[in-house]
Every structure is written in structure tokens, then in C-alpha cells.
Design a protein around this motif. Structure first.
Motif, PDB file in Angstrom:
ATOM      1  N   ASP A  88      39.324  36.634  45.744  1.00 24.56           N
ATOM      2  CA  ASP A  88      38.937  36.738  44.540  1.00 24.56           C
ATOM      3  C   ASP A  88      37.241  37.132  45.057  1.00 24.56           C
ATOM      4  O   ASP A  88      36.943  38.100  44.648  1.00 24.56           O
ATOM      5  CB  ASP A  88      39.357  36.188  43.288  1.00 24.56           C
ATOM      6  CG  ASP A  88      40.815  35.929  42.912  1.00 24.56           C
ATOM      7  OD1 ASP A  88      41.297  36.632  43.234  1.00 24.56           O
ATOM      8  OD2 ASP A  88      40.860  35.458  42.412  1.00 24.56           O
ATOM      9  N   HIS A  89      36.440  36.414  45.125  1.00 26.15           N
ATOM     10  CA  HIS A  89      35.697  36.392  45.206  1.00 26.15           C
ATOM     11  C   HIS A  89      35.034  37.437  46.453  1.00 26.15           C
ATOM     12  O   HIS A  89      33.776  38.365  46.316  1.00 26.15           O
ATOM     13  CB  HIS A  89      34.362  35.252  45.899  1.00 26.15           C
ATOM     14  CG  HIS A  89      33.331  35.401  46.453  1.00 26.15           C
ATOM     15  ND1 HIS A  89      32.324  35.080  45.047  1.00 26.15           N
ATOM     16  CD2 HIS A  89      32.811  35.409  47.317  1.00 26.15           C
ATOM     17  CE1 HIS A  89      30.999  35.082  45.882  1.00 26.15           C
ATOM     18  NE2 HIS A  89      30.994  35.583  46.963  1.00 26.15           N
ATOM     19  N   LYS A  90      35.932  37.734  47.750  1.00 21.45           N
ATOM     20  CA  LYS A  90      36.008  38.806  48.439  1.00 21.45           C
ATOM     21  C   LYS A  90      35.985  40.191  48.163  1.00 21.45           C
ATOM     22  O   LYS A  90      34.511  40.894  47.674  1.00 21.45           O
ATOM     23  CB  LYS A  90      36.763  38.492  49.575  1.00 21.45           C
ATOM     24  CG  LYS A  90      36.475  39.086  51.594  1.00 21.45           C
ATOM     25  CD  LYS A  90      36.612  38.984  52.381  1.00 21.45           C
ATOM     26  CE  LYS A  90      36.966  40.047  53.539  1.00 21.45           C
ATOM     27  NZ  LYS A  90      37.307  39.752  53.932  1.00 21.45           N
ATOM     28  N   LYS A  91      36.957  40.447  47.118  1.00 24.41           N
ATOM     29  CA  LYS A  91      36.941  41.527  46.438  1.00 24.41           C
ATOM     30  C   LYS A  91      36.064  42.099  45.328  1.00 24.41           C
ATOM     31  O   LYS A  91      35.319  42.592  45.295  1.00 24.41           O
ATOM     32  CB  LYS A  91      38.239  41.777  45.825  1.00 24.41           C
ATOM     33  CG  LYS A  91      40.069  41.683  46.972  1.00 24.41           C
ATOM     34  CD  LYS A  91      40.967  41.272  45.199  1.00 24.41           C
ATOM     35  CE  LYS A  91      42.365  41.042  45.912  1.00 24.41           C
ATOM     36  NZ  LYS A  91      43.423  40.584  45.280  1.00 24.41           N
ATOM     37  N   ARG A  92      35.718  40.756  44.644  1.00 25.00           N
ATOM     38  CA  ARG A  92      34.315  41.469  43.832  1.00 25.00           C
ATOM     39  C   ARG A  92      33.294  41.900  44.665  1.00 25.00           C
ATOM     40  O   ARG A  92      32.392  42.224  44.579  1.00 25.00           O
ATOM     41  CB  ARG A  92      34.467  39.848  43.497  1.00 25.00           C
ATOM     42  CG  ARG A  92      34.693  39.727  41.685  1.00 25.00           C
ATOM     43  CD  ARG A  92      34.284  38.832  40.986  1.00 25.00           C
ATOM     44  NE  ARG A  92      34.925  37.808  40.625  1.00 25.00           N
ATOM     45  CZ  ARG A  92      35.174  36.093  41.129  1.00 25.00           C
ATOM     46  NH1 ARG A  92      34.354  35.801  41.302  1.00 25.00           N
ATOM     47  NH2 ARG A  92      36.760  35.515  41.747  1.00 25.00           N
ATOM     48  N   ILE A  93      33.319  41.106  45.696  1.00 27.71           N
ATOM     49  CA  ILE A  93      31.939  41.624  46.703  1.00 27.71           C
ATOM     50  C   ILE A  93      31.822  42.642  46.907  1.00 27.71           C
ATOM     51  O   ILE A  93      31.206  43.270  46.693  1.00 27.71           O
ATOM     52  CB  ILE A  93      31.387  40.341  47.468  1.00 27.71           C
ATOM     53  CG1 ILE A  93      31.127  38.895  47.343  1.00 27.71           C
ATOM     54  CG2 ILE A  93      30.603  40.869  48.613  1.00 27.71           C
ATOM     55  CD1 ILE A  93      29.111  38.775  46.254  1.00 27.71           C
ATOM     56  N   ARG A  94      32.948  43.531  47.325  1.00 25.33           N
ATOM     57  CA  ARG A  94      33.506  44.556  48.366  1.00 25.33           C
ATOM     58  C   ARG A  94      33.841  45.527  47.597  1.00 25.33           C
ATOM     59  O   ARG A  94      32.848  46.418  47.620  1.00 25.33           O
ATOM     60  CB  ARG A  94      34.761  44.229  48.631  1.00 25.33           C
ATOM     61  CG  ARG A  94      35.315  44.880  49.442  1.00 25.33           C
ATOM     62  CD  ARG A  94      36.189  45.311  50.355  1.00 25.33           C
ATOM     63  NE  ARG A  94      37.001  43.657  50.615  1.00 25.33           N
ATOM     64  CZ  ARG A  94      37.982  43.804  50.354  1.00 25.33           C
ATOM     65  NH1 ARG A  94      38.664  44.602  50.984  1.00 25.33           N
ATOM     66  NH2 ARG A  94      38.753  42.629  50.201  1.00 25.33           N
ATOM     67  N   ASN A  95      33.812  45.336  46.192  1.00 24.82           N
ATOM     68  CA  ASN A  95      34.361  46.271  45.086  1.00 24.82           C
ATOM     69  C   ASN A  95      32.800  46.213  43.818  1.00 24.82           C
ATOM     70  O   ASN A  95      32.799  47.313  43.709  1.00 24.82           O
ATOM     71  CB  ASN A  95      35.125  45.831  44.362  1.00 24.82           C
ATOM     72  CG  ASN A  95      36.798  46.311  45.335  1.00 24.82           C
ATOM     73  OD1 ASN A  95      36.674  46.807  46.234  1.00 24.82           O
ATOM     74  ND2 ASN A  95      37.506  45.592  44.983  1.00 24.82           N
ATOM     75  N   ARG A  96      31.957  45.729  44.666  1.00 26.15           N
ATOM     76  CA  ARG A  96      30.490  45.736  43.232  1.00 26.15           C
ATOM     77  C   ARG A  96      30.057  47.079  43.429  1.00 26.15           C
ATOM     78  O   ARG A  96      29.770  47.415  42.106  1.00 26.15           O
ATOM     79  CB  ARG A  96      29.712  44.642  44.323  1.00 26.15           C
ATOM     80  CG  ARG A  96      28.618  44.427  42.671  1.00 26.15           C
ATOM     81  CD  ARG A  96      27.633  43.656  43.672  1.00 26.15           C
ATOM     82  NE  ARG A  96      27.981  42.272  42.746  1.00 26.15           N
ATOM     83  CZ  ARG A  96      27.939  40.806  43.355  1.00 26.15           C
ATOM     84  NH1 ARG A  96      26.843  40.832  44.422  1.00 26.15           N
ATOM     85  NH2 ARG A  96      28.634  39.986  42.975  1.00 26.15           N
ATOM     86  N   LYS A  97      30.009  48.046  44.490  1.00 26.24           N
ATOM     87  CA  LYS A  97      28.990  48.732  44.623  1.00 26.24           C
ATOM     88  C   LYS A  97      29.116  50.452  44.815  1.00 26.24           C
ATOM     89  O   LYS A  97      29.269  51.432  44.540  1.00 26.24           O
ATOM     90  CB  LYS A  97      27.743  49.479  45.917  1.00 26.24           C
ATOM     91  CG  LYS A  97      26.504  48.467  45.671  1.00 26.24           C
ATOM     92  CD  LYS A  97      25.685  47.832  46.790  1.00 26.24           C
ATOM     93  CE  LYS A  97      25.004  46.421  46.911  1.00 26.24           C
ATOM     94  NZ  LYS A  97      24.690  46.627  47.772  1.00 26.24           N
ATOM     95  N   HIS A  98      31.220  50.172  45.094  1.00 23.72           N
ATOM     96  CA  HIS A  98      32.444  51.417  44.964  1.00 23.72           C
ATOM     97  C   HIS A  98      32.685  51.489  43.949  1.00 23.72           C
ATOM     98  O   HIS A  98      34.148  50.776  44.123  1.00 23.72           O
ATOM     99  CB  HIS A  98      32.887  51.305  46.312  1.00 23.72           C
ATOM    100  CG  HIS A  98      31.553  51.256  47.630  1.00 23.72           C
ATOM    101  ND1 HIS A  98      30.722  52.373  48.169  1.00 23.72           N
ATOM    102  CD2 HIS A  98      31.344  50.116  48.401  1.00 23.72           C
ATOM    103  CE1 HIS A  98      30.114  52.414  48.886  1.00 23.72           C
ATOM    104  NE2 HIS A  98      30.180  50.689  49.565  1.00 23.72           N
TER     105      HIS A  98
END
Length: 120
Positions: A88-98
Motif C-alpha cells: 500500500d505504501h509503495k502504491k501511494r509513493i508510486r502514484n503520487r506525481k502521476h
């Protein structure tokens, strides 16, 4: 990555220690910026509880507790909880700017081309 195993009110066997290290090492599949994993075994009157603390980059901390069943079942449950937290944390980080893009050929309301707009 550093794996620290400690215990309160009990002695950790070598088999339990190696099992915990193997399971903790698999957490890097879900989030590769893990710096340290701490596994704490605690023996109460009738139960054994396990707490796993994962420290990641940028002061990210993930904690999982479990106290039902034996120590091996507690380790498995903690790893399952941490897998969910890390993905969940990795998804939040990955989708933050795009932000998500609509599928090709589809348009969102309000995103009309110049040819489709009516003249004023």
C-alpha cells in the motif's frame, strides 16, 4: 538490510531465529527501501506474541503485532500484515506525481478537442 531478533521472557531457538530471518528477508520483494527489520518475541503466561518493526528510508516505519497461535504462526501473520502495509505504501509513493490517464480513445467530460467545441 539489518535483521535484529530479540526476545522478552523467553529464549529464541536457532530454528526459530533462522525462520524469522528468512521471512523478514522476503519483505524486500514488496518494498526495496527497507533499512532495518526488528523482530521481537514476547512470552506471556499462555501465549507468545511477535512484533515486527520495519524501518525504511525517510523515517518510514511499519509495525505489525500478532499474539495468537505459536511463534511460527505469529511470524507468518506479521509478515502478511507487513506485506499489505508495504505494498500500500509503495502504491501511494508510486502514484503520487502521476495521476491516472484515461484509456486511449476515451475522453473525460470537459476534455473536448477544439473541433468538438461549439462556437460562442
Amino acid at each position: 538490510m539489518i535483521v535484529t531478533i530479540s526476545s522478552r521472557h523467553m529464549d529464541v531457538t536457532e530454528a526459530l531465529k533462522s525462520y524469522a530471518e528468512q521471512k523478514a528477508a522476503k519483505l524486500t520483494r514488496y518494498y526495496d527501501r527497507i533499512q532495518e527489520i526488528e523482530v521481537i518475541f514476547d512470552n506471556h503466561k499462555d501465549t507468545t506474541s511477535v512484533e515486527m518493526i520495519v524501518n525504511g528510508e525517510h523515517r518510514n516505519m511499519f509495525i505489525a503485532n500478532h499474539n495468537e497461535g505459536d511463534a511460527y504462526a505469529c511470524i507468518d501473520a506479521c509478515v502478511a500484515k507487513l506485506e499489505r502495509q508495504l505494498t500500500d505504501h509503495k502504491k501511494r509513493i508510486r502514484n503520487r506525481k502521476h495521476p491516472t490517464q484515461p484509456a486511449s480513445g476515451q475522453q473525460t467530460p470537459g476534455s473536448m478537442t477544439l473541433d468538438q467545441k461549439t462556437p460562442p
